[in-house]
Design a protein around this motif. Structure first.
Motif, mmCIF file in Angstrom:
data_model
loop_
_atom_site.group_PDB
_atom_site.id
_atom_site.type_symbol
_atom_site.label_atom_id
_atom_site.label_comp_id
_atom_site.label_asym_id
_atom_site.label_seq_id
_atom_site.Cartn_x
_atom_site.Cartn_y
_atom_site.Cartn_z
ATOM 1 N N HIS A 147 0.861 -1.185 0.000
ATOM 2 C CA HIS A 147 0.000 0.000 0.000
ATOM 3 C C HIS A 147 0.894 1.230 0.000
ATOM 4 C CE1 HIS A 147 0.737 1.060 4.241
ATOM 5 N NE2 HIS A 147 0.754 -0.246 4.454
ATOM 6 N N TYR A 148 0.352 2.320 -0.526
ATOM 7 C CA TYR A 148 1.096 3.568 -0.586
ATOM 8 C C TYR A 148 1.132 4.206 0.798
ATOM 9 C CZ TYR A 148 0.709 3.097 -5.631
ATOM 10 O OH TYR A 148 0.800 2.628 -6.909
ATOM 11 N N GLY A 149 2.309 4.674 1.181
ATOM 12 C CA GLY A 149 2.453 5.298 2.484
ATOM 13 C C GLY A 149 2.362 6.806 2.453
ATOM 14 N N VAL A 150 2.459 7.402 1.260
ATOM 15 C CA VAL A 150 2.369 8.851 1.128
ATOM 16 C C VAL A 150 1.439 9.184 -0.032
ATOM 17 C CG1 VAL A 150 4.708 9.179 2.023
ATOM 18 C CG2 VAL A 150 4.351 9.044 -0.442
ATOM 19 N N ASP A 151 1.021 10.432 -0.068
ATOM 20 C CA ASP A 151 0.147 10.905 -1.136
ATOM 21 C C ASP A 151 0.984 11.182 -2.379
ATOM 22 O OD1 ASP A 151 -1.757 12.052 -2.728
ATOM 23 O OD2 ASP A 151 -2.113 13.805 -1.444
ATOM 24 N N LEU A 152 0.728 10.430 -3.466
ATOM 25 C CA LEU A 152 1.441 10.629 -4.719
ATOM 26 C C LEU A 152 0.583 11.361 -5.748
ATOM 27 C CD1 LEU A 152 3.277 7.188 -5.082
ATOM 28 C CD2 LEU A 152 4.211 9.364 -4.290
ATOM 29 N N GLY A 153 -0.401 12.089 -5.255
ATOM 30 C CA GLY A 153 -1.256 12.846 -6.155
ATOM 31 C C GLY A 153 -2.622 12.200 -6.309
ATOM 32 N N PRO A 154 -3.453 12.749 -7.208
ATOM 33 C CA PRO A 154 -4.802 12.206 -7.419
ATOM 34 C C PRO A 154 -4.757 10.733 -7.797
ATOM 35 C CG PRO A 154 -4.510 14.292 -8.573
ATOM 36 C CD PRO A 154 -3.155 13.889 -8.089
ATOM 37 N N THR A 155 -5.737 9.991 -7.334
ATOM 38 C CA THR A 155 -5.802 8.557 -7.629
ATOM 39 C C THR A 155 -7.161 8.203 -8.218
ATOM 40 O OG1 THR A 155 -6.641 7.989 -5.426
ATOM 41 C CG2 THR A 155 -4.246 8.026 -5.720
ATOM 42 N N VAL A 156 -7.179 7.105 -8.952
ATOM 43 C CA VAL A 156 -8.414 6.503 -9.439
ATOM 44 C C VAL A 156 -8.372 5.036 -9.032
ATOM 45 C CG1 VAL A 156 -9.773 5.868 -11.454
ATOM 46 C CG2 VAL A 156 -8.642 8.096 -11.388
ATOM 47 N N ALA A 157 -9.353 4.616 -8.243
ATOM 48 C CA ALA A 157 -9.400 3.239 -7.738
ATOM 49 C C ALA A 157 -8.111 2.859 -7.018
ATOM 50 C CB ALA A 157 -9.693 2.266 -8.871
ATOM 51 N N GLY A 158 -7.520 3.836 -6.324
ATOM 52 C CA GLY A 158 -6.329 3.573 -5.534
ATOM 53 C C GLY A 158 -5.026 3.636 -6.293
ATOM 54 N N PRO A 189 -2.340 5.938 -8.473
ATOM 55 C CA PRO A 189 -1.999 7.333 -8.783
ATOM 56 C C PRO A 189 -2.126 7.629 -10.275
ATOM 57 C CG PRO A 189 -0.344 6.350 -7.338
ATOM 58 C CD PRO A 189 -1.229 5.236 -7.801
ATOM 59 N N ILE A 190 -2.752 8.759 -10.601
ATOM 60 C CA ILE A 190 -2.902 9.149 -12.001
ATOM 61 C C ILE A 190 -1.542 9.375 -12.649
ATOM 62 C CG2 ILE A 190 -3.729 11.016 -13.507
ATOM 63 C CD1 ILE A 190 -6.145 11.281 -11.723
ATOM 64 N N GLY A 191 -0.575 9.832 -11.863
ATOM 65 C CA GLY A 191 0.755 10.107 -12.408
ATOM 66 C C GLY A 191 1.620 8.882 -12.628
ATOM 67 N N LEU A 192 1.064 7.687 -12.463
ATOM 68 C CA LEU A 192 1.851 6.456 -12.581
ATOM 69 C C LEU A 192 2.673 6.357 -13.867
ATOM 70 C CD1 LEU A 192 2.564 3.625 -11.422
ATOM 71 C CD2 LEU A 192 0.531 2.771 -12.627
ATOM 72 N N PRO A 193 2.098 6.655 -15.058
ATOM 73 C CA PRO A 193 2.907 6.535 -16.282
ATOM 74 C C PRO A 193 4.151 7.430 -16.279
ATOM 75 C CG PRO A 193 0.581 6.697 -16.822
ATOM 76 C CD PRO A 193 0.696 7.000 -15.363
ATOM 77 N N VAL A 194 4.071 8.603 -15.635
ATOM 78 C CA VAL A 194 5.231 9.491 -15.560
ATOM 79 C C VAL A 194 6.321 8.875 -14.690
ATOM 80 C CG1 VAL A 194 6.008 11.817 -14.923
ATOM 81 C CG2 VAL A 194 3.732 11.484 -15.888
ATOM 82 N N PHE A 195 5.921 8.078 -13.700
ATOM 83 C CA PHE A 195 6.900 7.403 -12.849
ATOM 84 C C PHE A 195 7.519 6.195 -13.559
ATOM 85 C CE2 PHE A 195 3.850 8.904 -9.371
ATOM 86 C CZ PHE A 195 4.582 10.051 -9.114
ATOM 87 N N PHE A 196 6.697 5.436 -14.293
ATOM 88 C CA PHE A 196 7.121 4.117 -14.782
ATOM 89 C C PHE A 196 7.721 4.126 -16.187
ATOM 90 C CE2 PHE A 196 5.700 0.146 -17.023
ATOM 91 C CZ PHE A 196 6.672 -0.686 -16.483
ATOM 92 N N ILE A 197 6.988 4.666 -17.168
ATOM 93 C CA ILE A 197 7.404 4.527 -18.563
ATOM 94 C C ILE A 197 8.772 5.163 -18.845
ATOM 95 C CG2 ILE A 197 6.802 5.075 -20.955
ATOM 96 C CD1 ILE A 197 3.872 4.730 -20.197
ATOM 97 N N PRO A 198 9.069 6.363 -18.323
ATOM 98 C CA PRO A 198 10.408 6.921 -18.577
ATOM 99 C C PRO A 198 11.545 6.066 -18.026
ATOM 100 C CG PRO A 198 8.908 8.659 -17.917
ATOM 101 C CD PRO A 198 8.190 7.364 -17.684
ATOM 102 N N LEU A 199 11.311 5.349 -16.928
ATOM 103 C CA LEU A 199 12.349 4.445 -16.418
ATOM 104 C C LEU A 199 12.714 3.413 -17.477
ATOM 105 C CD1 LEU A 199 11.260 3.641 -12.742
ATOM 106 C CD2 LEU A 199 13.071 5.183 -13.488
#
Length: 249
Positions: free
Chosen positions: A71-82, A84-94
């Motif tokens: 589970h997420y321990g901090v607020d990573l921004g707006p979420t949908v169904a738990g 984070p909306i910003g997930l692609p910005v975190f994952f795809i560039p990696l």
């Protein structure tokens, strides 16, 4: 030391807006570099990968598969169904960073599809060896419902890395299908700053892991740094201090 970070003065203590903004700023060299190469095929591939990222994260949060219960321990921004909306910005560039770095390091060997995909998948997994222990130490997310005999790597269960093998494979294959490899290499020649995001990754997450004493992730981050130096996309002369200023006799 985790308490020191959590007790930072508001609004700087894990501010969701600042986390997203900082991530986007670090990603901007890569985004600017890749944008001119986005064709309809690339847009379809990245769009499909984005949908996959949301779907697999939702599955992970609700079922514990494939990464393990977390589970997420901090607020990573707006979420949908738990998720984070910003997930692609975190994952795809990696994944794209790993892809570009491996293309440069492999040279002509990157023409072999099996070699190219295998090396990039391993590189993405290595990036998570750096990322996840640091994120867990910071309290970004936490794994739970662990078996008594679960093997942990700096607080991260091995099931997480098994899950990353799955997601890395999907993401690498999708990006490899989406983008013209020769066009990416030509773009890298013209815009050497494209890998600055990876430089930021090495410094930031290598430093965080060093702070918490996660020395294996620090060593892996250092290997990425060595890889960057070998590609000659990072001016190592900045690390050498001159005896005197060049315009002084």
């Amino acid at each position: 030391s985790e308490m020191c970070i959590r007790d930072s003065p508001d609004p700087l203590a894990f501010n969701a807006f600042l986390i997203l903004l900082g991530t986007f700023v670090m990603r901007s060299p890569l985004i600017v570099g890749v944008l001119p190469l986005v064709t309809r095929r690339a847009a379809l591939g990245v769009g499909t990968l984005t949908a996959y990222a949301y779907a697999i994260e939702y599955t992970g949060v609700t079922t514990g598969w494939p990464y393990g219960w977390f589970h997420y321990g901090v607020d990573l921004g707006p979420t949908v169904a738990g998720v984070p909306i910003g997930l692609p910005v975190f994952f795809i560039p990696l994944v794209m960073n790993a892809y570009l770095l491996c293309l440069l390091l492999l040279g002509d060997r990157a023409r072999n599809g099996a070699v190219r995909l295998g090396v990039v998948i391993a590189a993405v997994l290595a990036m998570d060896v750096v990322l996840d222990p640091g994120a867990v130490a910071l309290g970004f997310w936490e794994y739970y419902r662990l078996a008594d005999d679960a093997v942990l790597f700096y607080g991260v269960p091995l099931s997480n890395y098994a899950g990353w093998v799955v997601s890395a494979t999907v993401a690498v294959v999708a990006l490899d299908w989406s983008f013209d490899r020769e066009a990416l290499l030509a773009r890298l020649d013209r815009t050497e700053f494209m890998l600055d995001d990876l430089v930021s990754f090495v410094i930031l997450w290598g430093g965080i892991n060093a702070w918490f004493g996660n020395w294996i992730p620090v060593a892996v981050a250092a290997l990425f740094g060595v890889g960057l130096l070998k590609t000659d996309r990072f001016d190592s002369r900045l690390l050498r201090l001159p005896r005197r200023l060049p315009w002084r006799s």
